[in-house]
Scaffold this motif. Structure first.
Motif, PDB file in Angstrom:
ATOM      1  N   PRO A 260      -2.310  -9.934   0.624  1.00 36.90           N
ATOM      2  CA  PRO A 260      -3.602 -10.337   1.587  1.00 36.90           C
ATOM      3  C   PRO A 260      -4.054  -9.389   2.753  1.00 36.90           C
ATOM      4  CG  PRO A 260      -2.271 -12.258   0.814  1.00 36.90           C
ATOM      5  CD  PRO A 260      -1.407 -10.760   0.788  1.00 36.90           C
ATOM      6  N   HIS A 261      -3.001  -8.890   3.569  1.00 32.83           N
ATOM      7  CA  HIS A 261      -3.179  -7.817   4.389  1.00 32.83           C
ATOM      8  C   HIS A 261      -4.077  -6.682   4.032  1.00 32.83           C
ATOM      9  CE1 HIS A 261      -0.989 -10.562   7.044  1.00 32.83           C
ATOM     10  NE2 HIS A 261       0.049 -10.716   6.236  1.00 32.83           N
ATOM     11  N   LEU A 262      -3.923  -6.380   2.947  1.00 34.45           N
ATOM     12  CA  LEU A 262      -4.515  -5.063   2.234  1.00 34.45           C
ATOM     13  C   LEU A 262      -5.763  -5.325   1.838  1.00 34.45           C
ATOM     14  CD1 LEU A 262      -1.357  -3.622   0.887  1.00 34.45           C
ATOM     15  CD2 LEU A 262      -2.477  -2.738   2.718  1.00 34.45           C
ATOM     16  N   ALA A 263      -6.611  -6.451   2.021  1.00 35.08           N
ATOM     17  CA  ALA A 263      -7.828  -7.043   1.524  1.00 35.08           C
ATOM     18  C   ALA A 263      -8.793  -6.088   2.306  1.00 35.08           C
ATOM     19  CB  ALA A 263      -7.844  -8.348   1.407  1.00 35.08           C
ATOM     20  N   ARG A 264     -10.104  -5.981   1.649  1.00 33.77           N
ATOM     21  CA  ARG A 264     -11.092  -5.177   2.509  1.00 33.77           C
ATOM     22  C   ARG A 264     -11.992  -6.430   3.458  1.00 33.77           C
ATOM     23  NH1 ARG A 264     -11.361  -0.018   1.463  1.00 33.77           N
ATOM     24  NH2 ARG A 264     -11.280   0.497  -0.499  1.00 33.77           N
ATOM     25  N   ASN A 265     -11.927  -7.708   2.815  1.00 37.53           N
ATOM     26  CA  ASN A 265     -12.407  -8.571   3.683  1.00 37.53           C
ATOM     27  C   ASN A 265     -11.353  -9.880   4.016  1.00 37.53           C
ATOM     28  OD1 ASN A 265     -15.061  -7.533   4.477  1.00 37.53           O
ATOM     29  ND2 ASN A 265     -15.152  -7.935   2.062  1.00 37.53           N
ATOM     30  N   ARG A 266     -11.451 -10.602   4.995  1.00 36.53           N
ATOM     31  CA  ARG A 266     -10.518 -11.788   5.124  1.00 36.53           C
ATOM     32  C   ARG A 266     -10.500 -12.516   3.836  1.00 36.53           C
ATOM     33  NH1 ARG A 266      -8.894 -14.232   9.746  1.00 36.53           N
ATOM     34  NH2 ARG A 266     -10.604 -13.335  11.079  1.00 36.53           N
ATOM     35  N   PRO A 267      -9.339 -12.452   3.150  1.00 32.32           N
ATOM     36  CA  PRO A 267      -9.116 -13.410   1.864  1.00 32.32           C
ATOM     37  C   PRO A 267      -9.625 -14.864   2.267  1.00 32.32           C
ATOM     38  CG  PRO A 267      -7.106 -12.290   2.387  1.00 32.32           C
ATOM     39  CD  PRO A 267      -8.012 -12.199   3.574  1.00 32.32           C
ATOM     40  N   THR A 268     -10.520 -15.548   1.374  1.00 38.07           N
ATOM     41  CA  THR A 268     -10.894 -16.814   1.243  1.00 38.07           C
ATOM     42  C   THR A 268      -9.412 -17.792   1.124  1.00 38.07           C
ATOM     43  OG1 THR A 268     -11.120 -17.144  -0.823  1.00 38.07           O
ATOM     44  CG2 THR A 268     -12.925 -16.235   0.450  1.00 38.07           C
ATOM     45  N   THR A 312       3.185 -10.265  -8.507  1.00 37.65           N
ATOM     46  CA  THR A 312       2.357  -9.369  -7.735  1.00 37.65           C
ATOM     47  C   THR A 312       1.144  -9.128  -8.628  1.00 37.65           C
ATOM     48  OG1 THR A 312       4.417  -8.093  -7.131  1.00 37.65           O
ATOM     49  CG2 THR A 312       2.210  -7.068  -7.078  1.00 37.65           C
ATOM     50  N   VAL A 313       0.894  -9.196  -9.861  1.00 39.57           N
ATOM     51  CA  VAL A 313      -0.010  -8.852 -10.818  1.00 39.57           C
ATOM     52  C   VAL A 313      -1.166  -9.999 -10.621  1.00 39.57           C
ATOM     53  CG1 VAL A 313      -1.088  -8.443 -12.973  1.00 39.57           C
ATOM     54  CG2 VAL A 313       0.907  -7.174 -12.543  1.00 39.57           C
ATOM     55  N   ASP A 314      -0.305 -11.099 -10.523  1.00 42.93           N
ATOM     56  CA  ASP A 314      -1.392 -12.494 -10.520  1.00 42.93           C
ATOM     57  C   ASP A 314      -2.060 -12.455  -8.841  1.00 42.93           C
ATOM     58  OD1 ASP A 314      -2.071 -15.143 -11.460  1.00 42.93           O
ATOM     59  OD2 ASP A 314      -0.612 -15.843  -9.969  1.00 42.93           O
ATOM     60  N   VAL A 315      -1.365 -12.232  -8.048  1.00 44.71           N
ATOM     61  CA  VAL A 315      -1.987 -12.107  -6.680  1.00 44.71           C
ATOM     62  C   VAL A 315      -3.037 -10.933  -6.537  1.00 44.71           C
ATOM     63  CG1 VAL A 315      -1.694 -11.980  -4.252  1.00 44.71           C
ATOM     64  CG2 VAL A 315      -0.064 -13.411  -5.721  1.00 44.71           C
ATOM     65  N   MET A 316      -2.661  -9.792  -7.122  1.00 43.26           N
ATOM     66  CA  MET A 316      -3.558  -8.804  -7.334  1.00 43.26           C
ATOM     67  C   MET A 316      -5.087  -9.117  -8.094  1.00 43.26           C
ATOM     68  SD  MET A 316      -1.430  -5.555  -8.458  1.00 43.26           S
ATOM     69  CE  MET A 316      -0.757  -4.402  -7.452  1.00 43.26           C
ATOM     70  N   ARG A 317      -4.806  -9.854  -8.983  1.00 42.92           N
ATOM     71  CA  ARG A 317      -6.202 -10.466  -9.717  1.00 42.92           C
ATOM     72  C   ARG A 317      -7.069 -10.996  -8.803  1.00 42.92           C
ATOM     73  NH1 ARG A 317      -3.300 -11.723 -15.331  1.00 42.92           N
ATOM     74  NH2 ARG A 317      -3.256  -9.458 -16.126  1.00 42.92           N
ATOM     75  N   HIS A 318      -6.154 -12.097  -8.157  1.00 36.39           N
ATOM     76  CA  HIS A 318      -7.094 -12.913  -7.244  1.00 36.39           C
ATOM     77  C   HIS A 318      -7.632 -12.243  -5.932  1.00 36.39           C
ATOM     78  CE1 HIS A 318      -4.793 -16.333  -9.111  1.00 36.39           C
ATOM     79  NE2 HIS A 318      -5.835 -16.715  -9.119  1.00 36.39           N
ATOM     80  N   LEU A 319      -7.121 -11.313  -5.694  1.00 39.05           N
ATOM     81  CA  LEU A 319      -7.765 -10.622  -4.446  1.00 39.05           C
ATOM     82  C   LEU A 319      -8.703  -9.510  -4.832  1.00 39.05           C
ATOM     83  CD1 LEU A 319      -4.479 -10.488  -2.422  1.00 39.05           C
ATOM     84  CD2 LEU A 319      -6.301 -11.786  -2.137  1.00 39.05           C
ATOM     85  N   GLY A 320      -9.073  -9.313  -6.221  1.00 34.03           N
ATOM     86  CA  GLY A 320      -9.855  -8.036  -6.701  1.00 34.03           C
ATOM     87  C   GLY A 320      -9.351  -6.729  -6.820  1.00 34.03           C
ATOM     88  N   TRP A 321      -8.116  -6.474  -7.065  1.00 34.86           N
ATOM     89  CA  TRP A 321      -7.591  -5.231  -7.364  1.00 34.86           C
ATOM     90  C   TRP A 321      -7.954  -5.124  -8.789  1.00 34.86           C
ATOM     91  CZ3 TRP A 321      -5.197  -1.787  -4.088  1.00 34.86           C
ATOM     92  CH2 TRP A 321      -4.724  -2.258  -2.778  1.00 34.86           C
ATOM     93  N   MET A 322      -8.176  -3.934  -9.325  1.00 32.93           N
ATOM     94  CA  MET A 322      -8.776  -3.452 -10.420  1.00 32.93           C
ATOM     95  C   MET A 322      -7.653  -2.485 -11.276  1.00 32.93           C
ATOM     96  SD  MET A 322     -12.478  -3.321  -9.631  1.00 32.93           S
ATOM     97  CE  MET A 322     -13.184  -2.972 -11.200  1.00 32.93           C
ATOM     98  N   GLU A 323      -7.742  -2.222 -12.522  1.00 32.97           N
ATOM     99  CA  GLU A 323      -7.309  -1.502 -13.233  1.00 32.97           C
ATOM    100  C   GLU A 323      -5.744  -1.464 -13.063  1.00 32.97           C
ATOM    101  OE1 GLU A 323      -8.472   2.783 -13.334  1.00 32.97           O
ATOM    102  OE2 GLU A 323     -10.661   2.004 -13.254  1.00 32.97           O
TER     103      GLU A 323
END
Ligand SMILES: C[S@@+](CC[C@H](N)C(=O)[O-])C[C@H]1O[C@@H](n2cnc3c(N)ncnc32)[C@H](O)[C@@H]1O
Length: 513
Positions: A260-268, A312-323
């Motif tokens: 969550p600290h690596l998001a572009r915007n504050r995570p909802t 990790t993959v689950d959280v990545m998906r929720h935070l908008g990480w791709m590929e």
């Protein structure tokens, strides 16, 4: 900054107060800080000495040598060391045991490098430090990332000169050294200098301090900035500023907690709760992303178990990480060697097989054995004695089973003249098994930030949906009708052509060839 790190530019020779690597054997290497001390050190009149199972090497014999030099062991009085130390501690030493320190350097009690005697055996090679050599020789404080993994990781996260990398945790610094070399494009002149940099984070205080010292000793400060931090709770900002990273590597027990600290915007709040991270509350302060806004961010996480990967993959998906992709590096060492086959080879020698190398050699051997058999039947004499007296052949004893091999004189000459490292076929063999599972690597990317203004500017340049000319019809019936009309048009043209041909005057027609 005094000089460039030996990891980045080692120069042509070994220098004092710098890191070098003593290569003892293929699987045994030792990092060493070469010291130029003229006085007695640690009880040795020769100054600082590197003691190995291949002999003793005073630092004076290792200094100012071209990298890669072979250094022969020296005769060092290791026995008197204990006595000298005892004497220094005020213990009684018999008069006859007293050491003669008068010879050597101007400093009393020292031996100059020209006085050193070369030992009858033993040598090492002195090599410049590289991240690869450091990885296999560094003092282990944690599990480390090894070369096959980090070379692939650095390639996939697109680490290259001038990039900014976030790394957590720093651990023993194995990955840190490789990352520093990958992004190096010069030392930054000041805090605003845009040069490649590794932003490293470590939670354990002792490891943080050791890493800090190593970075200074290796002259990597300025290129690597280490911060003592729990990244799960406090993120990746440095002095409340964004590192502006394009590449991220997380070697943490729970990488999903840092995401969550690596998001572009504050995570909802819903993103956080679906990721199981409700404890990360909105602190009300302004959100700063540690990532560079105008570039895609490339991330790798390093986890030994699959449960950590799925989380990790689950959280990545929720935070908008791709590929998102998982890879395991199954590394095997390939040994390249020469295999020598032949009847003339000494028995039991490593890498040699005592069998006929070709048909000619097999026939020659058969003929020779047959001849020997006939001789022994004709004359009841000892074959070995006869062979020994014969100038044409020689007998070789097998040290393992005591058997004897007869060598033809030409083979003896051949075996003696051939350089052992050049003879035989070059072959390669892989290790029979992959030794260990290291970790699963999860790669993902976060596209660059995209604002309304950027979208409008793109729309101006490429006005999607406002096209004036429509090429082709969309529905099936319209396409059929279009085709029908096309065919009718062609037919009409053909009819008109043939009609005009028929109406043309006869004289003109006859002129046509
Ligand atoms: C396996 S080691 C990393 C080894 C390192 N990549 C290397 O190549 O040498 C994991 C490190 O993460 C650190 N760590 C664990 N939790 C952390 C946290 N919340 N914040 C920062 N570092 C953490 C540990 O102290 C440990 O040193």
């Amino acid at each position: 900054m005094s000089a460039v790190s030996p990891f980045l530019d080692p120069g042509p020779r070994t220098t004092p107060n710098s890191l070098a690597v003593a290569h003892l054997s293929r699987d045994s290497i030792q990092p060493i800080y070469l010291k130029e001390t003229s006085g007695t050190t640690d009880g040795y009149a020769e100054g600082p000495v590197l003691n190995t199972r291949f002999g003793s090497f005073p630092h004076s014999t290792l200094l100012n040598k071209p990298w890669g030099s072979q250094i022969r062991a020296s005769v060092v009085d290791t026995g008197s060391r204990g006595r000298r130390l005892k004497r220094e501690h005020g213990e009684h030493v018999a008069d006859g045991e007293k050491l003669d320190n008068s010879k050597g350097d101007s400093t009393p009690g020292t031996t100059s490098s020209r006085d050193l005697k070369v030992a009858p055996s033993g040598f090492i090679h002195i090599l410049p430090p590289t991240p690869e050599l450091w990885t296999i020789s560094l003092p282990h404080r944690t599990q480390v990332v090894y070369t096959p993994d980090y070379s692939y990781i650095l390639h996939r996260i697109r680490a290259r000169p001038g990039m900014k990398i976030i790394e957590a945790g720093a651990g023993s610094g194995s990955f840190t050294h490789a990352a520093a070399r990958a992004i190096y494009n010069g030392y930054p002149k000041d805090a605003h200098d845009v040069k490649g940099k590794v932003f490293s984070f470590e939670f354990n205080h002792d490891r943080y301090q050791q890493m800090q010292k190593e970075i200074e000793d290796h002259r990597l400060d300025g290129i690597v900035q280490i911060t003592h931090r729990d990244v799960y709770n406090h993120g990746f900002l440095v002095d409340n500023e964004s590192p502006g990273a394009e590449c991220v590597f997380l070697d943490l027990p729970a990488p999903w907690k840092a995401l969550p600290h690596l998001a572009r915007n504050r995570p909802t709040q819903s993103q956080l709760s679906s990721s199981g991270l409700d404890n990360l509350q909105d602190t009300g302060s302004e959100w700063k992303s540690p990532l560079r806004p105008d570039r895609t961010a490339y991330l790798c996480t390093f986890s030994p178990c699959i449960e950590q990967v799925t989380r990790t993959v689950d959280v990545m998906r929720h935070l908008g990480w791709m590929e998102i992709e998982m890879v395991e590096v199954a590394h095997r060492r390939i040994n390249v060697m020469r295999e020598r086959i032949g009847l003339h080879l000494p028995a039991g020698e490593r890498g040699s097989t005592q069998t006929a190398a070709n048909v000619e050699e097999a026939i020659a051997k058969l003929q020779e054995v047959e001849g020997r058999y006939k001789t022994s039947r004709g004359q009841s004499q000892d074959v070995d004695i006869e062979m020994g007296e014969d100038d044409e052949t020689a007998v070789e004893n097998n040290p393992i089973d005591g058997s004897k091999t007869t060598l033809l004189s030409s083979e003896v000459e051949g075996a003696q003249s051939a350089k052992p490292w050049m003879s035989g076929r070059v072959i390669h063999r892989t290790e029979p098994e992959i030794k260990t599972h290291t970790s699963y690597l999860v790669f993902a990317l976060l596209p660059q930030e995209w604002t309304e203004a950027q979208e409008s500017a793109a729309f101006e340049s490429w006005p999607c949906g406002k096209e004036r000319k429509v090429i082709g019809k969309l529905d099936k019936e319209a396409r059929k009708q279009e085709k029908r009309e096309l065919l009718q048009g062609k037919k009409r043209k053909k009819d008109t052509d043939s009609k005009s041909e028929a109406e043309r005057p006869l004289s003109k027609k006859s002129k046509t060839p």
